[in-house]
Design a protein around this motif. Structure first.
Motif, mmCIF file in Angstrom:
data_model
loop_
_atom_site.group_PDB
_atom_site.id
_atom_site.type_symbol
_atom_site.label_atom_id
_atom_site.label_comp_id
_atom_site.label_asym_id
_atom_site.label_seq_id
_atom_site.Cartn_x
_atom_site.Cartn_y
_atom_site.Cartn_z
ATOM 1 N N SER A 1 0.564 -1.161 -0.375
ATOM 2 C CA SER A 1 0.139 -0.003 -0.191
ATOM 3 C C SER A 1 0.943 1.575 -0.346
ATOM 4 C CB SER A 1 -1.102 0.039 1.221
ATOM 5 O OG SER A 1 -1.723 -1.038 1.229
ATOM 6 N N ARG B 1 1.982 4.840 1.388
ATOM 7 C CA ARG B 1 1.193 5.096 3.185
ATOM 8 C C ARG B 1 0.991 6.985 2.703
ATOM 9 N NH1 ARG B 1 3.022 2.341 7.200
ATOM 10 N NH2 ARG B 1 4.625 3.844 8.295
ATOM 11 N N ASP C 1 -8.788 6.639 2.373
ATOM 12 C CA ASP C 1 -8.595 5.165 2.854
ATOM 13 C C ASP C 1 -9.265 4.683 2.397
ATOM 14 O OD1 ASP C 1 -7.304 4.112 4.817
ATOM 15 O OD2 ASP C 1 -7.723 5.731 6.513
ATOM 16 N N ASP D 1 -5.425 0.463 -2.217
ATOM 17 C CA ASP D 1 -3.840 0.365 -1.469
ATOM 18 C C ASP D 1 -3.343 1.524 -1.847
ATOM 19 O OD1 ASP D 1 -5.355 2.293 -4.241
ATOM 20 O OD2 ASP D 1 -3.392 2.400 -5.700
ATOM 21 N N ASP E 1 -3.164 3.644 2.415
ATOM 22 C CA ASP E 1 -3.283 3.580 3.234
ATOM 23 C C ASP E 1 -3.139 4.990 4.772
ATOM 24 O OD1 ASP E 1 -3.750 2.827 5.983
ATOM 25 O OD2 ASP E 1 -1.602 1.895 6.156
ATOM 26 N N VAL F 1 -2.163 6.854 7.550
ATOM 27 C CA VAL F 1 -1.467 6.511 8.247
ATOM 28 C C VAL F 1 -1.031 7.349 9.471
ATOM 29 C CG1 VAL F 1 0.395 4.412 7.052
ATOM 30 C CG2 VAL F 1 1.390 6.571 7.789
#
Length: 232
Positions: free
Chosen positions: A2, A4, A23, A27, A29, A31
């Motif tokens: 993924s 980030r 989100d 693919d 994320d 964070v």
């Protein structure tokens, strides 16, 4: 793996909206989040994201200063968030290391695509907007011309490539212009970035304007006469 992402914006509703959109992608994320420049720097150090969405105007520390610190200390690629009609700082943001910028009223799909593009190593150079912005900034500054050390290291074809980067052409468009393959174009672009110690295509575009290779308002830019780059 993924992508980030950290989202930095002092407006909670805007920040939350971006987080929800990103989100939801399989693919991507998210964070971390930040509401000011200092938090953005801390988030970059802790989470080491691939991409950070950075608002230009934030309390504590503005997005430009935060971007400069983040790009100097990490491999995180920064996309600035701005409203074109109000912010006059995008040029400085690109010079500080940002890989491009987005208008806050962009479409959902454009936001997602932008994150993917920057994560892949490209820059957000939208010809219709970014070129006009860079031209306006360059008009306010003297054009120093190509430094002698650059004339010595750039080949003639690499100089042509730098001009095309300044015109914000895609790899496919550059390949057609130079009559070479896209693979060859990627090699030329990589060589230009390495030799000029530039982070990405956004900074290359700015360099083309600063060196006078692109004349603001010109329709067909070519390397100016009198320049004799290395042909090797």
């Amino acid at each position: 793996m993924s992508i980030r992402v950290v989202v930095a914006d002092d407006q909670e509703l805007v920040r939350t909206g971006f987080v929800m959109i990103l989100d939801a992608q399989p693919d991507i994320d998210v964070v971390g989040e930040a509401s000011d420049g200092l938090q953005a720097i801390a988030a970059a150090q802790v989470h080491r994201p691939d991409v950070m969405l950075m608002d230009i105007r934030m309390p504590q520390l503005d997005g430009i200063a935060a971007t400069k610190t983040i790009c100097a200390a990490t491999a995180t690629r920064v996309i600035m968030l701005t409203t074109f009609d109000q912010d006059d700082y995008v040029f400085d943001a690109l010079r500080s290391g940002a890989s491009g910028y987005l208008l806050k009223d962009l479409r959902r799909d454009d936001l997602v695509q932008a994150v993917r593009v920057v994560a892949a190593g490209d820059a957000l150079i939208a010809p219709a907007v970014t070129r006009r912005l860079i031209e306006a900034a360059v008009r306010r500054q003297p054009l120093p011309g190509i430094p002698a050390r650059y004339r010595e290291v750039l080949t003639a074809r690499e100089l042509e490539t730098l001009v095309l980067l300044g015109r914000a052409l895609s790899n496919a468009e550059m390949a057609a212009e130079l009559v070479v393959s896209e693979h060859t174009v990627k090699t030329h672009v990589s060589n230009v970035l390495t030799k000029l110690h530039l982070r990405d295509r956004a900074q290359a575009a700015i360099s083309a304007y600063e060196m006078g290779l692109i004349v603001p308002g010109a329709q067909d830019d070519r390397p100016p006469g009198g320049i004799s780059p290395s042909s090797s």
